[in-house]
Design a protein around this motif. Structure first.
Motif, PDB file in Angstrom:
ATOM      1  N   VAL A 214       0.819  -1.155   0.201  1.00 42.09           N
ATOM      2  CA  VAL A 214      -0.073  -0.111   0.074  1.00 42.09           C
ATOM      3  C   VAL A 214       0.623   1.163   0.030  1.00 42.09           C
TER       4      VAL A 214
ATOM      5  N   GLU B  58      -5.706   1.958  -7.537  1.00 37.60           N
ATOM      6  CA  GLU B  58      -5.613   3.352  -6.993  1.00 37.60           C
ATOM      7  C   GLU B  58      -6.903   3.762  -6.507  1.00 37.60           C
ATOM      8  N   VAL B  59      -7.104   4.226  -5.175  1.00 41.28           N
ATOM      9  CA  VAL B  59      -8.358   4.806  -4.448  1.00 41.28           C
ATOM     10  C   VAL B  59      -8.408   6.145  -4.839  1.00 41.28           C
TER      11      VAL B  59
ATOM     12  N   SER C 115     -16.116  -6.678  -2.618  1.00 41.01           N
ATOM     13  CA  SER C 115     -15.978  -5.844  -1.524  1.00 41.01           C
ATOM     14  C   SER C 115     -17.120  -5.985  -0.476  1.00 41.01           C
TER      15      SER C 115
ATOM     16  N   ASN D 149     -10.942   7.132   1.875  1.00 39.52           N
ATOM     17  CA  ASN D 149     -10.101   6.329   1.045  1.00 39.52           C
ATOM     18  C   ASN D 149      -9.118   5.137   1.622  1.00 39.52           C
TER      19      ASN D 149
ATOM     20  N   THR E 257     -11.927   2.403   2.338  1.00 40.08           N
ATOM     21  CA  THR E 257     -12.226   1.824   1.389  1.00 40.08           C
ATOM     22  C   THR E 257     -11.162   0.674   0.918  1.00 40.08           C
ATOM     23  N   THR E 258      -9.836   1.083   1.042  1.00 37.98           N
ATOM     24  CA  THR E 258      -8.505   0.098   0.983  1.00 37.98           C
ATOM     25  C   THR E 258      -8.748  -0.919   1.737  1.00 37.98           C
TER      26      THR E 258
ATOM     27  N   PHE F 272      -2.048  -1.059  -3.891  1.00 40.13           N
ATOM     28  CA  PHE F 272      -2.807  -0.100  -3.680  1.00 40.13           C
ATOM     29  C   PHE F 272      -2.232   1.216  -3.409  1.00 40.13           C
TER      30      PHE F 272
ATOM     31  N   VAL G   4      -2.926   5.296  -2.348  1.00 37.75           N
ATOM     32  CA  VAL G   4      -3.600   6.485  -1.825  1.00 37.75           C
ATOM     33  C   VAL G   4      -2.908   7.774  -1.725  1.00 37.75           C
TER      34      VAL G   4
ATOM     35  N   THR H 209       0.821  -7.004   4.983  1.00 33.08           N
ATOM     36  CA  THR H 209       0.707  -5.604   4.308  1.00 33.08           C
ATOM     37  C   THR H 209       1.869  -4.866   4.595  1.00 33.08           C
TER      38      THR H 209
END
Length: 402
Positions: free
Chosen positions: A44, A162-163, A232, A249, A252-253, A266, A268, A310
């Motif tokens: 991320v 990409e959010v 989701s 955001n 959401t991720t 991902f 942000v 992560t």
């Protein structure tokens, strides 16, 4: 029945295409499946747009040169500096990140940059996003080239997400690019436009037809949007996030990750760090948003058992000058600190020497670590990719970081 020609001329389509990523590479529909290679690890990236002032983020509060250069802008220990190690401390607004640091889930790299630095927002951001040298101009990003190189036979658009409303250079490859979306449900609604639904179900005319490429792209986009929307729904976060765009955001991720979406990367962003005037209030608010957002994000992933797999990379295109300006702010500088977060970090805390305020170059920090060495480490050791091929050269990797 609407013809293809009528469809392309339709104003409805024209407006819809503003939201549909027409750059998506044509894919085999059988490849639309979760990717769980590299042991399920994901990256991320959090971009701090505008040039965050690293010296007031990770503060060298034991260094008199810092206060000499910033007589009013320098943050004093009595203001609530969150002490770390080696005479450094987090900005008082970064309490959640300090908690993660104390748990061994944060690493700080000081004075990260590149030779012959550029102080332009746009050019320096291009350099960081593309992974280029300062005199090299690339049309692809380091993560886009990773998407190009990873699993060529089963690549899917949502492998990089990409959010946001638009896709950054970092996520654009030669063959494949990430997918930009703010909200899976709204993105799904857009692709359910009846004209898109009609055309995406039509049979292609031929492999060489540009029109068929467009139609196939729309079909694959609709398929990806359906996958993301349906997947989701598996997980809805109960963790409290900041009520800001950045907080939303990140939420959401986290929901995408915890729902089991098979994305590897991902991206942000948090903007507003160009603090030429009255920096303390503005930066403090932004760093508070960053800290609270990442604290909630880590909590969310920890509860779902996904934080160990992560890695979060936090960077900005450059730091600020060491000396404050006449407007109680700072101007564009060079080297900066980078933060890493995750439950799988092998090295934690302050990983290299504090910024050298004694030996400056034209009033700016000299970089200790080339950012491409960090990229090479993440690509090779975390994502298990060919870092040299992706970056176009071999950079010394940081041993035992992840």
């Amino acid at each position: 029945m609407t013809s293809r020609r009528d469809f392309l001329k339709s104003s409805v389509l024209a407006s819809s295409l503003l939201f549909v990523p027409s750059f998506l590479h044509a894919l085999d529909r059988q490849g639309l499946r979760d990717l769980r290679d590299a042991r399920g690890r994901r990256l991320v990236v959090v971009q701090l747009g505008g040039g965050n002032d690293g010296l007031n983020t990770v503060i060298p509060y034991e260094n008199d040169l810092y206060y000499k250069a910033r007589p009013t802008l320098g943050i004093r220990p009595q203001s609530g500096i969150l002490t770390l190690d080696q005479g450094l401390g987090f900005n008082p607004a970064m309490t959640r990140l300090k908690g993660l640091y104390d748990q061994g889930q944060v690493a700080v790299l000081n004075s990260v940059g590149y030779p012959n630095p550029d102080r332009s927002h746009f050019r320096s951001m291009d350099i960081w996003q593309s992974g280029s040298a300062s005199d090299q101009y690339l049309s692809t990003g380091w993560l886009g080239r990773y998407l190009d190189s990873d699993c060529p036979s089963c690549q899917v658009p949502y492998n990089g997400l990409e959010v946001d409303d638009t896709l950054s250079l970092a996520m654009k490859g030669d063959l494949r690019k990430g997918l930009a979306l703010k909200n899976p449900e709204k993105f799904h609604q857009i692709t359910q436009n009846r004209f898109i639904a009609q055309v995406s179900s039509e049979k292609p005319l031929g492999a060489l037809s540009e029109l068929d490429y467009l139609y196939k792209t729309l079909a694959e986009t609709a398929s990806s949007s359906d996958y993301l929307y349906q997947t989701s729904k598996v997980y809805k976060s109960a963790v409290a996030y900041p009520t800001t765009e950045f907080g939303r955001n990140l939420k959401t991720t986290a929901e995408l990750i915890n729902s089991g979406v098979g994305s590897r990367v991902f991206y942000v962003s948090l903007t507003g760090f160009d603090t030429h005037v009255r920096q303390q209030e503005q930066q403090g608010k932004l760093l508070g948003d960053l800290s609270e957002g990442l604290g909630s994000f880590a909590e969310d992933l920890q509860k779902a058992g996904n934080f160990d797999d992560t890695l979060v990379l936090v960077f900005s295109e450059f730091g600020r000058r060491v000396t404050q300006n006449a407007s109680n702010g700072t101007d564009h500088g060079t080297a900066n600190n980078v933060l890493l977060l995750g439950g799988g970090l092998k090295q934690k805390g302050i990983l290299n020497a504090a910024p050298d305020l004694q030996n400056l170059l034209d009033g700016d920090l000299c970089h200790q670590l080339d950012f491409r060495s960090l990229y090479a480490t993440i690509l090779h050791d975390w994502l298990e990719a060919d870092d040299s091929a992706i970056l176009g050269s071999q950079f010394e990797r940081l041993k035992g970081l992840v």
